[in-house]
Design a protein around this motif. Sequence first.
Motif, PDB file in Angstrom:
ATOM      1  N   MET A   1       0.843  -1.163   0.000  1.00  0.00           N
ATOM      2  CA  MET A   1       0.000   0.000   0.000  1.00  0.00           C
ATOM      3  C   MET A   1       0.894   1.233   0.000  1.00  0.00           C
ATOM      4  SD  MET A   1      -1.548   0.570   3.829  1.00  0.00           S
ATOM      5  CE  MET A   1      -1.315  -1.152   4.115  1.00  0.00           C
ATOM      6  N   ASN A   2       0.405   2.300  -0.608  1.00  0.00           N
ATOM      7  CA  ASN A   2       1.119   3.566  -0.671  1.00  0.00           C
ATOM      8  C   ASN A   2       0.321   4.631   0.054  1.00  0.00           C
ATOM      9  OD1 ASN A   2       3.367   2.817  -2.434  1.00  0.00           O
ATOM     10  ND2 ASN A   2       1.758   2.448  -3.928  1.00  0.00           N
ATOM     11  N   LEU A   3       1.009   5.386   0.907  1.00  0.00           N
ATOM     12  CA  LEU A   3       0.359   6.452   1.656  1.00  0.00           C
ATOM     13  C   LEU A   3       1.102   7.762   1.434  1.00  0.00           C
ATOM     14  CD1 LEU A   3      -0.146   4.611   5.061  1.00  0.00           C
ATOM     15  CD2 LEU A   3      -1.848   4.965   3.278  1.00  0.00           C
ATOM     16  N   HIS A   4       0.364   8.845   1.401  1.00  0.00           N
ATOM     17  CA  HIS A   4       0.942  10.192   1.330  1.00  0.00           C
ATOM     18  C   HIS A   4       0.730  10.820   2.709  1.00  0.00           C
ATOM     19  CE1 HIS A   4       2.144  14.010  -0.449  1.00  0.00           C
ATOM     20  NE2 HIS A   4       1.218  14.548   0.342  1.00  0.00           N
ATOM     21  N   ILE A   5       1.820  11.330   3.291  1.00  0.00           N
ATOM     22  CA  ILE A   5       1.751  11.933   4.622  1.00  0.00           C
ATOM     23  C   ILE A   5       2.283  13.352   4.508  1.00  0.00           C
ATOM     24  CG2 ILE A   5       2.455  11.742   7.027  1.00  0.00           C
ATOM     25  CD1 ILE A   5       2.754   8.714   6.525  1.00  0.00           C
ATOM     26  N   GLU A   6       1.375  14.294   4.396  1.00  0.00           N
ATOM     27  CA  GLU A   6       1.713  15.683   4.100  1.00  0.00           C
ATOM     28  C   GLU A   6       2.643  16.304   5.139  1.00  0.00           C
ATOM     29  OE1 GLU A   6       2.188  18.941   1.973  1.00  0.00           O
ATOM     30  OE2 GLU A   6       1.031  17.241   1.246  1.00  0.00           O
ATOM     31  N   ASN A   7       2.441  15.998   6.420  1.00  0.00           N
ATOM     32  CA  ASN A   7       3.250  16.661   7.437  1.00  0.00           C
ATOM     33  C   ASN A   7       4.505  15.878   7.830  1.00  0.00           C
ATOM     34  OD1 ASN A   7       1.897  14.716   8.912  1.00  0.00           O
ATOM     35  ND2 ASN A   7       1.427  16.026  10.632  1.00  0.00           N
ATOM     36  N   MET A   8       4.938  14.948   7.000  1.00  0.00           N
ATOM     37  CA  MET A   8       6.204  14.245   7.201  1.00  0.00           C
ATOM     38  C   MET A   8       7.292  15.073   6.505  1.00  0.00           C
ATOM     39  SD  MET A   8       7.225  10.296   6.278  1.00  0.00           S
ATOM     40  CE  MET A   8       7.044  10.530   4.495  1.00  0.00           C
ATOM     41  N   THR A   9       8.002  15.887   7.289  1.00  0.00           N
ATOM     42  CA  THR A   9       8.889  16.881   6.691  1.00  0.00           C
ATOM     43  C   THR A   9      10.369  16.693   7.005  1.00  0.00           C
ATOM     44  OG1 THR A   9       8.542  18.332   8.588  1.00  0.00           O
ATOM     45  CG2 THR A   9       7.070  18.637   6.682  1.00  0.00           C
ATOM     46  N   CYS A  10      10.704  15.741   7.902  1.00  0.00           N
ATOM     47  CA  CYS A  10      12.118  15.599   8.266  1.00  0.00           C
ATOM     48  C   CYS A  10      12.420  14.141   8.607  1.00  0.00           C
ATOM     49  CB  CYS A  10      12.452  16.500   9.455  1.00  0.00           C
ATOM     50  SG  CYS A  10      11.615  16.024  10.994  1.00  0.00           S
ATOM     51  N   GLY A  11      13.682  13.879   8.855  1.00  0.00           N
ATOM     52  CA  GLY A  11      14.091  12.529   9.204  1.00  0.00           C
ATOM     53  C   GLY A  11      13.452  12.030  10.486  1.00  0.00           C
ATOM     54  N   GLY A  12      13.260  12.936  11.458  1.00  0.00           N
ATOM     55  CA  GLY A  12      12.592  12.550  12.696  1.00  0.00           C
ATOM     56  C   GLY A  12      11.155  12.121  12.445  1.00  0.00           C
ATOM     57  N   ARG A  49      -5.569  -0.462   9.853  1.00  0.00           N
ATOM     58  CA  ARG A  49      -4.754  -0.526  11.080  1.00  0.00           C
ATOM     59  C   ARG A  49      -3.594   0.465  10.991  1.00  0.00           C
ATOM     60  NH1 ARG A  49      -3.099  -5.912  13.367  1.00  0.00           N
ATOM     61  NH2 ARG A  49      -2.765  -4.527  15.136  1.00  0.00           N
ATOM     62  N   PHE A  50      -2.995   0.586   9.812  1.00  0.00           N
ATOM     63  CA  PHE A  50      -1.870   1.517   9.646  1.00  0.00           C
ATOM     64  C   PHE A  50      -2.350   2.969   9.660  1.00  0.00           C
ATOM     65  CE2 PHE A  50      -0.268  -2.394   7.632  1.00  0.00           C
ATOM     66  CZ  PHE A  50       0.829  -2.607   8.448  1.00  0.00           C
ATOM     67  N   THR A  51      -3.458   3.235   8.978  1.00  0.00           N
ATOM     68  CA  THR A  51      -3.939   4.618   8.946  1.00  0.00           C
ATOM     69  C   THR A  51      -4.361   5.072  10.346  1.00  0.00           C
ATOM     70  OG1 THR A  51      -6.160   3.907   8.228  1.00  0.00           O
ATOM     71  CG2 THR A  51      -4.609   4.567   6.512  1.00  0.00           C
ATOM     72  N   ALA A  52      -4.959   4.180  11.129  1.00  0.00           N
ATOM     73  CA  ALA A  52      -5.337   4.528  12.500  1.00  0.00           C
ATOM     74  C   ALA A  52      -4.099   4.795  13.354  1.00  0.00           C
ATOM     75  CB  ALA A  52      -6.185   3.413  13.120  1.00  0.00           C
ATOM     76  N   ALA A  53      -3.075   3.958  13.227  1.00  0.00           N
ATOM     77  CA  ALA A  53      -1.849   4.139  14.009  1.00  0.00           C
ATOM     78  C   ALA A  53      -1.149   5.435  13.629  1.00  0.00           C
ATOM     79  CB  ALA A  53      -0.919   2.948  13.803  1.00  0.00           C
ATOM     80  N   LEU A  54      -1.125   5.759  12.340  1.00  0.00           N
ATOM     81  CA  LEU A  54      -0.487   6.995  11.891  1.00  0.00           C
ATOM     82  C   LEU A  54      -1.286   8.216  12.344  1.00  0.00           C
ATOM     83  CD1 LEU A  54       0.670   5.758   8.404  1.00  0.00           C
ATOM     84  CD2 LEU A  54       2.159   6.477  10.285  1.00  0.00           C
ATOM     85  N   ASP A  55      -2.604   8.126  12.309  1.00  0.00           N
ATOM     86  CA  ASP A  55      -3.451   9.213  12.844  1.00  0.00           C
ATOM     87  C   ASP A  55      -3.122   9.450  14.318  1.00  0.00           C
ATOM     88  OD1 ASP A  55      -4.987  10.142  10.707  1.00  0.00           O
ATOM     89  OD2 ASP A  55      -6.508   8.591  10.978  1.00  0.00           O
ATOM     90  N   ASP A  56      -3.047   8.368  15.082  1.00  0.00           N
ATOM     91  CA  ASP A  56      -2.751   8.470  16.516  1.00  0.00           C
ATOM     92  C   ASP A  56      -1.373   9.066  16.766  1.00  0.00           C
ATOM     93  OD1 ASP A  56      -5.209   7.383  17.103  1.00  0.00           O
ATOM     94  OD2 ASP A  56      -4.430   5.383  17.590  1.00  0.00           O
ATOM     95  N   ALA A  57      -0.422   8.808  15.858  1.00  0.00           N
ATOM     96  CA  ALA A  57       0.946   9.314  16.005  1.00  0.00           C
ATOM     97  C   ALA A  57       1.077  10.765  15.540  1.00  0.00           C
ATOM     98  CB  ALA A  57       1.911   8.421  15.231  1.00  0.00           C
ATOM     99  N   GLY A  58      -0.007  11.331  14.976  1.00  0.00           N
ATOM    100  CA  GLY A  58       0.037  12.714  14.529  1.00  0.00           C
ATOM    101  C   GLY A  58       0.444  12.904  13.083  1.00  0.00           C
ATOM    102  N   PHE A  59       0.396  11.799  12.318  1.00  0.00           N
ATOM    103  CA  PHE A  59       0.761  11.853  10.904  1.00  0.00           C
ATOM    104  C   PHE A  59      -0.395  11.304  10.052  1.00  0.00           C
ATOM    105  CE2 PHE A  59       4.752  11.681  13.192  1.00  0.00           C
ATOM    106  CZ  PHE A  59       5.451  12.714  12.606  1.00  0.00           C
ATOM    107  N   PRO A  60      -1.470  12.074   9.922  1.00  0.00           N
ATOM    108  CA  PRO A  60      -2.630  11.568   9.180  1.00  0.00           C
ATOM    109  C   PRO A  60      -2.280  11.310   7.707  1.00  0.00           C
ATOM    110  CG  PRO A  60      -2.895  13.893   9.698  1.00  0.00           C
ATOM    111  CD  PRO A  60      -1.658  13.432  10.399  1.00  0.00           C
ATOM    112  N   PRO A  61      -2.498  10.080   7.258  1.00  0.00           N
ATOM    113  CA  PRO A  61      -2.169   9.737   5.872  1.00  0.00           C
ATOM    114  C   PRO A  61      -3.385   9.800   4.962  1.00  0.00           C
ATOM    115  CG  PRO A  61      -2.601   7.747   7.064  1.00  0.00           C
ATOM    116  CD  PRO A  61      -2.807   8.891   8.043  1.00  0.00           C
ATOM    117  N   ARG A  62      -3.109   9.849   3.680  1.00  0.00           N
ATOM    118  CA  ARG A  62      -4.154   9.596   2.692  1.00  0.00           C
ATOM    119  C   ARG A  62      -3.579   8.558   1.734  1.00  0.00           C
ATOM    120  NH1 ARG A  62      -2.453  14.599  -0.385  1.00  0.00           N
ATOM    121  NH2 ARG A  62      -2.021  13.761  -2.437  1.00  0.00           N
TER     122      ARG A  62
END
Length: 65
Positions: A1-12, A49-62
């Motif tokens: 699966m491929n996800l786009h995470i707009e607020n993923m801006t750095c290595g951290g 399961r992945f989208t929910a975990a990423l939402d919880d981590a503060g990185f909402p994916p599409r």
Amino acid sequence: MNLHIENMTCGGCARSVTAAIKDVDPAATVTVDLASKRVHIESAQPAERFTAALDDAGFPPRQDP
């Protein structure tokens, strides 16, 4: 699966995203392309399961096609 995470801006951010994915499935293969803000996940787990975990981590994916 491929996800786009707009607020993923750095290595951290990329490490946090990877950790959230690995919490769902430690055996998942995760490829992060920080420049395009995309993550490719290979796993038998359902995408929800992945989208929910990423939402919880503060990185909402599409989902990307």
